[in-house]
Design an enzyme around this catalytic site. Structure first.
Site, short mmCIF file in Angstrom:
data_model
loop_
_atom_site.label_atom_id
_atom_site.label_comp_id
_atom_site.label_asym_id
_atom_site.label_seq_id
_atom_site.Cartn_x
_atom_site.Cartn_y
_atom_site.Cartn_z
N HIS A 146 2.39 -1.50 26.36
CA HIS A 146 2.57 -0.91 27.71
C HIS A 146 1.77 -1.61 28.80
CE1 HIS A 146 4.77 2.39 25.94
NE2 HIS A 146 3.72 2.84 25.26
O1 ZLV Z 1 2.03 4.18 21.05
O2 ZLV Z 1 -2.99 11.86 26.27
O3 ZLV Z 1 2.48 11.27 28.65
C1 ZLV Z 1 1.36 2.07 22.01
C2 ZLV Z 1 1.97 3.47 22.26
O4 ZLV Z 1 3.29 3.25 22.67
C3 ZLV Z 1 1.58 10.54 29.04
N1 ZLV Z 1 0.99 9.68 28.25
C4 ZLV Z 1 1.09 10.55 30.47
C5 ZLV Z 1 2.14 10.73 31.49
C6 ZLV Z 1 1.39 11.91 31.97
N2 ZLV Z 1 0.38 11.64 31.01
C7 ZLV Z 1 -0.21 12.70 30.32
C8 ZLV Z 1 -1.65 12.48 30.21
C9 ZLV Z 1 -2.11 12.80 28.85
C10 ZLV Z 1 -3.44 12.21 28.61
C11 ZLV Z 1 -3.94 12.14 27.21
C12 ZLV Z 1 -2.89 12.63 25.16
C13 ZLV Z 1 -3.98 13.36 24.68
C14 ZLV Z 1 -3.85 14.14 23.58
C15 ZLV Z 1 -2.64 14.16 22.94
C16 ZLV Z 1 -1.58 13.41 23.39
C17 ZLV Z 1 -1.71 12.63 24.52
C18 ZLV Z 1 -0.56 11.85 24.97
N3 ZLV Z 1 -0.47 10.96 25.98
C19 ZLV Z 1 0.68 11.90 24.40
N4 ZLV Z 1 1.50 11.04 25.05
C20 ZLV Z 1 0.78 10.47 25.99
C21 ZLV Z 1 1.36 9.45 26.89
C22 ZLV Z 1 0.96 8.05 26.50
C23 ZLV Z 1 1.56 7.58 25.22
C24 ZLV Z 1 1.12 6.16 24.89
C25 ZLV Z 1 1.76 5.59 23.65
C26 ZLV Z 1 1.17 4.25 23.29
C27 ZLV Z 1 -0.03 2.05 21.56
ZN ZN Z 2 3.99 4.46 20.69
#
Ligand code: ZLV
Ligand code: ZN
Ligand code: CA
Length: 393
Positions: A146
């Site tokens: 990302h």
């Molecule tokens: O696996 O996050 O949904 C590559 C990869 O592809 C969001 N982030 C963003 C958009 C609004 N925010 C939410 C903020 C959340 C902040 C902390 C978490 C904490 C605990 C549990 C789940 C999350 C989380 N965050 C779940 N999904 C998000 C995504 C980012 C996903 C990145 C995937 C990375 C390494």
């Molecule tokens: Zn992922």
């Protein structure tokens, strides 16, 4: 198990840096760098290190990172300090510089080192491929798809994949990038948006309003301007919750088979994000270790130089299972290893959360309801087939 032999006729290299694995994103953050230690421990317990060339990767230099990232961003990344009091999920700061310091991309102790080590492993892998010293190079610490030129995003700060592919492009006319992480590989797609030398393909859960990052629709295929050489060179396979091994295998083999036929890549970069497995803390799919590994097997059968990157994966014991199984596929010993996990794995208790006699391939997790109707999958294949009419090798 010392019976694992070096593969005959080709070389597999394994790139890692134990110092990377010590870093912490914070207690409640789902990204756990120690999943790399767990994976390696299982890989070594099976004796696979004897069948590969093992390298402790160096950290990438500032200049190497600047091949893709802006110097403004790198300078800031190199100087920011962890916040004294970490922000909680409710209290997000709206004006973050370069998207750094929010809850997805927190600032932590040693952040710059962590990033440069991840990129160093990926770059070492690419160099071994370019020099033909390796046929398959493995960098499980990479795959952070990302990250943007001047922005952190989704737990990713430095895009090691883009940096590695830029290296491949110095020796290879065309590179195929495949991304089986449950999230859309937006950073890699964007970096190579305007070139016909890299074709990017991402399989992902797609729900623009409710699933990160919200991009990667079926008809997002690169620049809309036909005169831009990147036109038609981005393939997106948007999926819904609960997709099974059988469905994924059909889509993957058909789509990647046709792309290889048409685009004729001279190297493949495969991001193996393990959050597409069933039971993942953030994922939504129903893939088993076999189904995930089948994607690696298919690429290996193409007989092209191949880099395997890590990526997402938030249930550490399942990440370790998948990346161990996929390392065995790279070596070609997947039918020779004992499905019962080795007795002497230091982390055996991790796997005992599942059953008393844990196995390599059996993962636990509530199966999710499959929301992928066969008709929709046919539409996807149809769309990609039509898109490929515009692609020339
Ligand atoms: O696996 O996050 O949904 C590559 C990869 O592809 C969001 N982030 C963003 C958009 C609004 N925010 C939410 C903020 C959340 C902040 C902390 C978490 C904490 C605990 C549990 C789940 C999350 C989380 N965050 C779940 N999904 C998000 C995504 C980012 C996903 C990145 C995937 C990375 C390494
Ligand atoms: Zn992922
Ligand atoms: Ca993906």
């Amino acid at each position: 198990e010392a019976s694992i032999m070096r593969p005959k006729g080709y070389t597999v290299s394994f790139h890692c840096n134990p110092d990377m694995e010590k870093h912490h994103f914070g207690m409640t953050h789902p990204m756990k760098p120690w999943r790399l230690t767990l994976s390696k421990s299982l890989i070594y317990s099976y004796g696979m290190s004897f069948a590969m060339d093992n390298y402790v990767s160096r950290a990438a230099t500032y200049e190497e990172l600047a091949d893709f990232h802006s110097t403004d961003y790198l300078d800031f990344l190199g100087t920011v300090l962890p916040e004294p009091v970490p922000r909680d999920l409710e209290n997000q700061n709206p004006d973050l510089k370069f998207n750094l310091g929010g809850s997805d991309c927190p600032l932590f102790e040693g952040l710059y080192d962590y990033c440069s080590m991840s990129a160093g492993g990926a770059l070492d892998a690419a160099r071994k491929i370019c020099s033909k010293q390796s046929d398959i190079a493995i960098a499980w610490g990479g795959g952070l798809h990302h990250a943007k030129k001047a922005e952190a995003s989704g737990f990713c700060y430095i895009n090691d994949i883009v940096i590695a592919i830029l290296q491949l492009l110095r020796f290879h006319p065309r590179v195929l990038y495949i991304d089986i992480d449950v999230h859309h590989g937006d950073g890699v797609e964007e970096a190579f948006f305007s070139t016909d030398r890299v074709m990017t393909v991402s399989f992902h859960k797609y729900d623009p309003n409710n699933f990160f990052p919200g991009t990667g629709a079926l008809d997002d295929n690169g620049p809309k301007n036909e005169h831009n050489s990147g036109a038609h060179h981005a393939v997106n396979v948007p999926l819904q919750d609960g997709i099974t091994d059988e469905q994924y295998d059909m889509l993957y083999n058909t789509i990647i088979g046709r792309i290889v036929e048409k685009f004729r890549p001279s190297a493949i970069a495969l991001q193996c994000g393990a959050d597409s497995l069933a039971g993942d803390r953030l994922g939504r799919f129903n893939l088993q270790v076999q189904g995930h590994g089948a994607c690696v097997e298919f690429c290996k059968r193409m007989n092209l130089p191949l880099i395997l990157f890590g990526g997402g994966g938030y249930t550490p014991r399942n990440v370790a299972r998948a990346w161990t199984y996929e390392t065995s596929i790279a070596i070609g010993c997947q039918d020779k290893i004992n499905p019962i996990l080795p007795q002497h794995t230091p982390w055996r208790d991790q796997f005992r959360q599942d059953t008393l006699f844990p196995t390599l391939e059996q993962i636990l997790g509530e199966p999710r309801l499959n929301k992928n109707p066969p008709k929709r999958l046919q539409e996807i294949v149809q769309h990609v087939t039509e898109q490929l009419r515009f692609v020339q090798a």
